[in-house]
Design a protein around this motif. Structure first.
Motif, mmCIF file in Angstrom:
data_model
loop_
_atom_site.group_PDB
_atom_site.id
_atom_site.type_symbol
_atom_site.label_atom_id
_atom_site.label_comp_id
_atom_site.label_asym_id
_atom_site.label_seq_id
_atom_site.Cartn_x
_atom_site.Cartn_y
_atom_site.Cartn_z
ATOM 1 N N LEU A 130 0.809 -1.219 0.000
ATOM 2 C CA LEU A 130 0.000 0.000 0.000
ATOM 3 C C LEU A 130 0.843 1.271 0.000
ATOM 4 N N ILE A 142 0.570 3.185 -3.224
ATOM 5 C CA ILE A 142 -0.726 3.726 -3.651
ATOM 6 C C ILE A 142 -0.914 5.152 -3.154
ATOM 7 N N ASP A 177 -7.266 -7.163 -1.128
ATOM 8 C CA ASP A 177 -6.216 -6.245 -1.576
ATOM 9 C C ASP A 177 -6.808 -5.119 -2.432
ATOM 10 N N ARG A 194 -8.383 -2.645 -0.121
ATOM 11 C CA ARG A 194 -7.390 -1.862 0.613
ATOM 12 C C ARG A 194 -6.770 -0.779 -0.255
ATOM 13 N N THR A 195 -6.517 -1.073 -1.521
ATOM 14 C CA THR A 195 -5.955 -0.036 -2.401
ATOM 15 C C THR A 195 -6.947 1.104 -2.579
ATOM 16 N N LYS A 243 -6.983 3.142 0.583
ATOM 17 C CA LYS A 243 -5.751 3.940 0.694
ATOM 18 C C LYS A 243 -5.833 5.149 -0.228
#
Length: 366
Positions: free
Chosen positions: A274, A277, A343, A346-347, A350
Motif C-alpha cells: 500500500l 498507492i 487487496d 485496501r488499495t 488507501k
C-alpha cells in the motif's frame, strides 16, 4: 477461410444479418470476460469490410433488449452530432448493425442474445496510462462524450443495472455483507470495515443533490477506464468511446470519478504494497483539464465544484464493493489468488485516504 468458432450458433446468427459480400474469416476477438466476441471479415466489391459480433451475457445484463435500445438510441444521436460537426461517424462512434429484419439484436434458437457493430480499423486500446498526453486525450474524449450528449433526454434511457452507481444503495449492500459475514472473515478486516462505516455521510452527497434538482441527470458511460477508448493507431489520438453496455442515466461525477480512480492512482488496483498507492496530483490535474475542455462548458458550476467528490465516491464505492465480495466469499469479482478482493479494497481505501489528505489541492484545481 480460417474458422475457429467457439459458439455453435454463430453460423445461424451470421445468416440473420444478410451482410453484403462474401464471408472470408471469423475469429474469436479480444480478451473480454463478459461477452463472447468474434471478428468477421467480408470481401465486398468496394474492399474488405469487418464487423464485431458479440453474444451478450444475459446472466449479467438481465435485459438485453433494453440495453440495446439504450446503445442504439445513444449511438444514433452521436452519429448525427458527429456528422453535423464534420467528423467521421464510422470511426468516432460505435455503429450498430441491424439484422435483416431491422432489429438491433438477434435471439438465436437457444435464446442467446447477439449484436453486431461495424469494426473500426487501425485503432488500439491502452490498458494503462503510458503518457500524460494520452491520459489528457482520454479526458477530452470522455468530456466530449458528455458534451455531445448534453441535450439527450437521459431520463428516456433504461437503468440496465439498477443502482449501479447509487452509493447509498451500495453502502446498504455492504452493511448486509458485514452482517452476514458468510465465511467468518469480518473479524480479520475490522479496520477496513470501520474505515468504510465511518464515511457513511459521504455516500449521500451526490444522490441527495440530484434528488433536490441541484445536479442534472445526464447520460453517463459508467465505466470510464482507459481501455474503453479506441486510439488512432498512427496518431495515438483518442478516437471513439466503446463498451457502452453501462450507458445509463447518471451524474457526470460518475464518469469523471471512475477515470481518476483507475488512471490517477500510482499503483495497480490489487497492489499488495500500500505504500505504492497514492493519488498522482499531476495526472489528476491533467485529466481535470482535459475533461473540462471536452465538456466545452456543458457542465454547471455546481457539477464542476463537486467533481472531486465524484473521484472520492467512485473510489470509495469500489472499495466497499470489493470488501463486501471478500466477506461474501468472492462470488462476484473474479479472483486469481487468495485475498485479491481484500487487496483491491485496501488499495481503494488507501486512495480515498490520500484524496482526503490532498483535498485542498484537489478542490483548488476546479
Amino acid at each position: 477461410m480460417t474458422i475457429h468458432p467457439t459458439c455453435e450458433k454463430i453460423d445461424e446468427v451470421i445468416s440473420a444479418y444478410a451482410l453484403p459480400g462474401t464471408l472470408t474469416d471469423k475469429q474469436p476477438h479480444g480478451n473480454g470476460h463478459i461477452n463472447d466476441t468474434f471478428l468477421l471479415t467480408y470481401d465486398t466489391p468496394t474492399g474488405t469490410r469487418k464487423y464485431i459480433l458479440q453474444r451478450m451475457n444475459h446472466a449479467i445484463f438481465k435485459n438485453p433488449p433494453a440495453l440495446m435500445e439504450n446503445i442504439s438510441h445513444v449511438t444514433d444521436y452521436l452519429r448525427k452530432v458527429i456528422i453535423r460537426r464534420g467528423g467521421d461517424p464510422d470511426r468516432e462512434t460505435l455503429n450498430v448493425i441491424r439484422t435483416a429484419k431491422d432489429s438491433v439484436y438477434y435471439v438465436d434458437s437457444s435464446q442467446n442474445y447477439w449484436r453486431m457493430f461495424l469494426f473500426i480499423e487501425d485503432t488500439i486500446c491502452l490498458e494503462q496510462v503510458e503518457s500524460t498526453r494520452e491520459f489528457y486525450d482520454s479526458a477530452v474524449a470522455f468530456g466530449s462524450f458528455q458534451q455531445m450528449l448534453a441535450d439527450f433526454p437521459a431520463d428516456t434511457l433504461h437503468e440496465t443495472i439498477p443502482n449501479f452507481h447509487n452509493t447509498p444503495s451500495r453502502f446498504r449492500d455492504f452493511q448486509k455483507a458485514v452482517e452476514r459475514d458468510a465465511l467468518g472473515r469480518a473479524h480479520l478486516v475490522q479496520e477496513e470495515i470501520d474505515f468504510a462505516l465511518s464515511r457513511e455521510a459521504d455516500t449521500h452527497v451526490l444522490t441527495d443533490l440530484l434528488a433536490k434538482g441541484e445536479l442534472p441527470l445526464r447520460v453517463t458511460h459508467n465505466d470510464t477506464k482507459l481501455n474503453n477508448i479506441l486510439f488512432d493507431r498512427s496518431t495515438r489520438k483518442a478516437l471513439c468511446i466503446i463498451d457502452l453496455d453501462t450507458v445509463m442515466p447518471g451524474l457526470s461525477h460518475y464518469d469523471f470519478g471512475d477515470s481518476i480512480r483507475t488512471g490517477a492512482s500510482t499503483g495497480a488496483e490489487d497492489e499488495q504494497d500500500l505504500s505504492k498507492i497514492e493519488l498522482n496530483l499531476t495526472l489528476y490535474e491533467t485529466f481535470t483539464k482535459g475533461f473540462l475542455e471536452g465538456c466545452q462548458g456543458s457542465l454547471t458550476d455546481r457539477e464542476i465544484e463537486l467533481l472531486p467528490m465524484g473521484a472520492k465516491l467512485m473510489t470509495y464505492e469500489c472499495g466497499i464493493r470489493f470488501l463486501a465480495d471478500y466477506l461474501d466469499g468472492d462470488v462476484y469479482f473474479k479472483i486469481h489468488r487468495e485475498n485479491q478482493n481484500l487487496d483491491r479494497a485496501r488499495t481503494q481505501f488507501k486512495l480515498v485516504a490520500d484524496m482526503e489528505k490532498k483535498w485542498d489541492a484537489m478542490t483548488r484545481r476546479m
